[in-house]
Write an enzyme that holds these catalytic residues in place. Structure first.
Site, PDB file in Angstrom:
ATOM      1  CB  THR A 408      -0.930   0.007   1.223  1.00 51.73           C
ATOM      2  OG1 THR A 408      -1.599  -1.252   1.295  1.00 51.73           O
ATOM      3  CG2 THR A 408      -1.948   1.113   1.113  1.00 51.73           C
ATOM      4  CB  CYS A 597      -9.601 -12.850  -6.779  1.00 53.03           C
ATOM      5  SG  CYS A 597      -9.620 -14.417  -7.646  1.00 53.03           S
TER       6      CYS A 597
END
Lengths: 625, 242
Positions: A408, A597
């Site tokens: 992130t 996904c």
């Protein structure tokens, strides 16, 4: 599909009726056994029609589309961003911060396929606040949901019954001192609110389905998905074309294995000087546990059981501190695994029965489930990230620090660097550009000078070190010796094993894995898990899991690999069912279950599955995952 | 024949698994995916269709609730409504709110806006009450065409085909009237991106229930559990209900 029976019939009856009518027509027109003549690729096997999406069955030759208005409404922005995740939102925020500082006008539009920002976000997650501190030095006052500083860090090597503790020495990449356990979906939602306050136009529920090009080949922008196409590919009464968003620069932040990025790699040859990307699948659940077992701020990681030493993977269990006794836990399995009988979902379910994990979960309740692919390639797999008219940011090119299991902070930083590189160019009075879409190679230069590059370079050899005969143990030794002591300064760069889809061995060479039955208290079956993800799609639309050739699944995947897609899909999309007439099997695609996904697109040994984006606002409805 | 009021409700999306709050005071709504009630979508679509057929001039979308309901009003605007009204109710008041208060609000608005028709969804998928439309008609003393599966305007009257237990019933009611939409009335159109962008420029007026003369919802009294039917009858006799 069982999932239909769980919801009130009222919404489905009209659509179910339409579906049945449509499928009856399809069956009548193309009843097996019959040769296909107007598919661009003929198959000689007895194959019922599966794929009807217009990317495989073009509409310009389709008589059902004659006379349908295909003009698109177009709008101009300065910058268009595809994807409302940490990278896309950080880029948008940085652009607007610069615009406000320098008092310049800048129209930034961001499109996101989820129904709301954060609904398709899934991660552990332990956030390193480095990039956030650079973006918003006052993030605490602004109410960023970083409520759980890490207080303890535990690493274990699990065997079937026991646990071997591994010391978490400072300097090891997994050390989490100074980081925060976050619910990334909530963090992304907060970023979205900050972006809107700064004036970014955010459009959730609209997926970017097509890249648009200028005459000179540079990227012109994107077009959102068409709506109102029936399951058999024909137009419905409510059919409407998507909209075109044109921009000087388009940023693609689709996350791991984006479908537009896949096109761009081919179009601009961005991967010619790097290794093919290698991935893992992460499955996650959130549990409400017994308060007595709750230790907020505790971070647990493990390797070993239930995976064998040659299957890369591990687990995480984080205790959140947000009022309720919540834990986020999950398992990551490297997609370069070789045994086609492996099911990442069932590995995850049986891992929870290990005594060390079970003792935390006993008496608790599962409240959420989800899954997403993640990058494992690191430095060796970074493609060229800029091209005329656009650039790639975030997990799409793949800046995840694999041993740290954090991506992130690097995704956010890449978005910010992209914004800083673009800003002077899009606001310049005289745009002297060779191409109609701006090319901003400064972004790549900035990346190479930033801490992202240094970080990825220093950990580049850890993941490939798992590829030896010693597998997991070799990798741990390598990390201990070379990383902890040398910090990645060794002069060599190890290679990965190649394409994940090429790693599967034929089923006859492998042993099937006996998975225990779910007990309904700690472990669960696939369908009830999928129901918890809140995933849904408009039923009457072409399946977005498109097959380049409908006959390949049975002829190749099932015949040689025993249909690995029925095991690696964490949502039960792929099922091999017996043919209604005669002998043999066919592939059934339950597209409505898809949780986006991207594992199938990555791991399909025939590379026949091409995931394209479904109608916007479909997909999972994650809340703080 | 100028104006139609359409009610839209923001509810938890039908595909999401509901979770009860740990203190049992309600369900978890924070961060959960919400969308427009499916029957309200059908109501909006019918109103927009009537406007396209030139039977009415203006469609006004109305929603009651906290600030988030403006997103639902925007979707209605993107589907073709002309303007929106947001009746602001939040927090405990919103949780205590039921069909009676909503219908009082709609009745007041229908009079204020001089609407010829009020079109609502037959029920909301979160409470399944199926009361608001009927109560609104009663408060206004207007005719009602509920469970509509077909609506045709015929001069000053409306022909409504209703879906009832025994089959289909056709009634002719005079306007102004209240209609509630059932599943097979129409297929709602998509709110496409260009329309969402245009909808950002349409007006949404903001007001409070008090502005319409509607008072606070009364605090709900706790229920009582009884063991047998005889107990129930005794209790009902005691408080004068029977």
């Amino acid at each position: 599909m069982l999932i239909h029976t769980m919801f009130p019939a009222s919404r489905y009856s009209i659509q179910a009726q339409r579906c049945i009518r449509v499928l009856k027509t399809v069956k009548a027109d193309h009843a097996p056994p019959q040769l296909y003549t107007w598919r661009w690729k003929c198959s000689s096997a007895v194959t019922p029609r599966i794929t009807s999406h217009y990317t495989i069955c073009p509409r310009d030759k389709d008589p059902r589309w004659e006379g349908v208005e295909m003009e698109r409404f177009a709008d101009e922005a300065d910058v268009v961003i595809v994807g409302g995740g940490p990278a896309g939102l950080s880029a948008a925020i940085r652009l607007k911060q610069l615009a406000n500082e320098q008092e310049k006008e800048l129209r930034v539009c961001l499109v996101e396929k989820a129904s709301q920002i954060g609904a398709h976000t899934l991660s552990g997650a332990c956030l390193e606040p480095s990039a956030l501190n650079e973006l918003f030095s006052d993030w605490k006052e602004r109410g960023a949901p970083l409520n759980t500083p890490v207080t303890e860090d535990v690493f274990s090597l699990l065997t079937k019954k026991y646990r071997i503790p591994v010391p978490m020495l400072p300097g090891l990449p997994m050390n989490n001192h100074g980081n925060y356990i976050v619910r990334l979906g909530h963090f992304v939602r907060w970023l979205g609110e900050q972006a809107e306050e700064l004036g970014v136009e955010i459009y959730p529920g609209y997926a970017a389905a097509e890249v648009l090009f200028h005459e000179d080949g540079s990227v012109k922008g994107i077009a959102t998905n068409d709506v109102g196409i029936a399951k058999d590919g024909s137009p419905k009464d409510v059919f409407e074309r998507g909209m075109e968003l044109h921009a000087k620069v388009t940023l693609f932040g689709e996350g791991c294995h984006g479908h537009l990025a896949k096109q761009l790699y081919r179009q601009f040859n961005l991967r010619e000087n790097c290794e093919p990307q290698t991935y893992a699948i992460g499955l996650k659940e959130v549990w409400l546990i017994d308060e007595k077992k709750w230790r907020p701020g505790r971070v647990e990681h493990s390797v070993g059981w239930p995976l064998n030493r040659n299957t890369y993977g591990g687990s995480f269990l984080y205790h959140l501190n947000e009022g309720e006794p919540l834990v986020a836990l999950g398992v990551v399995v490297g997609l370069d695994y070789t045994n086609p009988y492996l099911s990442p979902f069932r590995e995850f379910q049986r891992w929870k029965h290990h005594p060390f994990i079970a003792k935390t979960l006993e008496g608790g309740n599962r409240i959420a489930y989800g899954a997403r692919a993640l990058n494992e390639g690191g430095y060796q797999c970074l493609p060229k990230v800029t091209f005329p008219g656009g650039m790639l940011i975030g997990c799409s090119p793949g800046f995840m620090n694999v041993p740290k299991i954090k991506g992130t902070h690097t995704a956010m930083k890449s978005g910010m660097l992209a914004a800083e590189a673009i800003f002077p160019k899009v606001t310049a009075k005289d745009l002297a550009s060779e191409t109609a879409g701006l090319h901003v190679p400064e972004y790549e230069d900035n990346l190479k000078k930033s801490w992202i590059w240094k970080e990825l370079y220093s950990v580049r050899n850890i993941r490939p070190s798992f590829h030896s005969y010693f597998g997991l143990y070799g990798g741990m030794v390598y990390t201990g010796v070379f990383y902890w002591i040398l910090r990645g300064k060794e002069p060599w760069t190890l290679k990965h094993a190649g394409l994940d889809s090429a790693q599967l061995r034929p089923a006859k060479e492998c042993t099937a894995i006996e998975y225990p039955k779910p007990d309904g208290k700690l472990s669960f079956d696939l369908l009830s898990s999928v129901a918890l993800s809140g995933t849904n799609h408009e039923g009457d639309q072409p399946p977005h899991l498109t097959l380049k050739d409908d006959s390949v699944p049975v002829a190749n995947n099932l015949a040689i690999y025993d249909g690995p897609e029925q095991r690696f899909c964490p949502a039960g999309v792929y099922e091999y069912v017996p043919l209604e007439t005669g002998e043999g099997m066919r592939l059934q695609i339950n597209a409505q279950n898809c949780v986006h996904c991207k594992t199938c697109d990555i791991k399909d040994p025939s590379q026949n599955i091409n995931w394209v984006v479904p109608e916007g606002s479909g997909g999972p409805a994650y809340n703080g995952m | 024949m100028s104006r139609v009021l359409v009610g839209v409700k923001r509810v938890i999306d039908y595909a999401v698994k509901i979770r009860v709050k740990p203190d049992h005071s309600g369900v978890v709504t924070d961060g959960v995916k919400h969308s427009m009630n499916p029957f309200c979508e059908i109501a909006v679509e019918e109103a927009v269709k009537l406007k396209e057929k030139k039977f009415i001039k203006e469609v006004v979308a109305v929603s009651c609730g906290p600030t988030q309901v403006t997103e639902t009003i925007r979707t209605a605007l993107a589907m073709g409504c002309d303007r929106g009204i947001h009746v602001e109710v939040s927090g405990k008041d919103y949780e205590a709110m039921g069909p009676l208060q909503i219908s009082k609000i709609f009745a007041a608005l229908a009079k204020k806006e001089e609407a010829s028709l009020v079109i609502l969804g037959k029920q909301a998928i979160d409470d399944d009450c199926n009361q608001t439309g009927q109560m609104t008609a009663a408060l206004l003393d207007w005719p009602q065409g509920t469970f509509a599966s077909e609506v045709t305007i015929d001069g000053e009257k409306v022909k409504v085909v209703r879906e009832i237990d025994g089959g289909l019933e056709t009634i002719k009611i005079s306007m102004p009237a209240v209609l509630t939409a059932d599943l097979r009335l129409n297929t709602p159109r998509y709110a496409t991106l260009p329309n969402i962008m245009k909808a950002k420029k349409k007006k949404i007026a903001n007001m409070k229930p008090a502005d319409l003369g509607v008072d606070e919802p009364p605090t709900r009294l706790a229920g009582v559990k009884v063991e047998t039917v005889d107990d129930l009858v005794a209790k009902l006799k005691a408080n004068g209900t029977i």
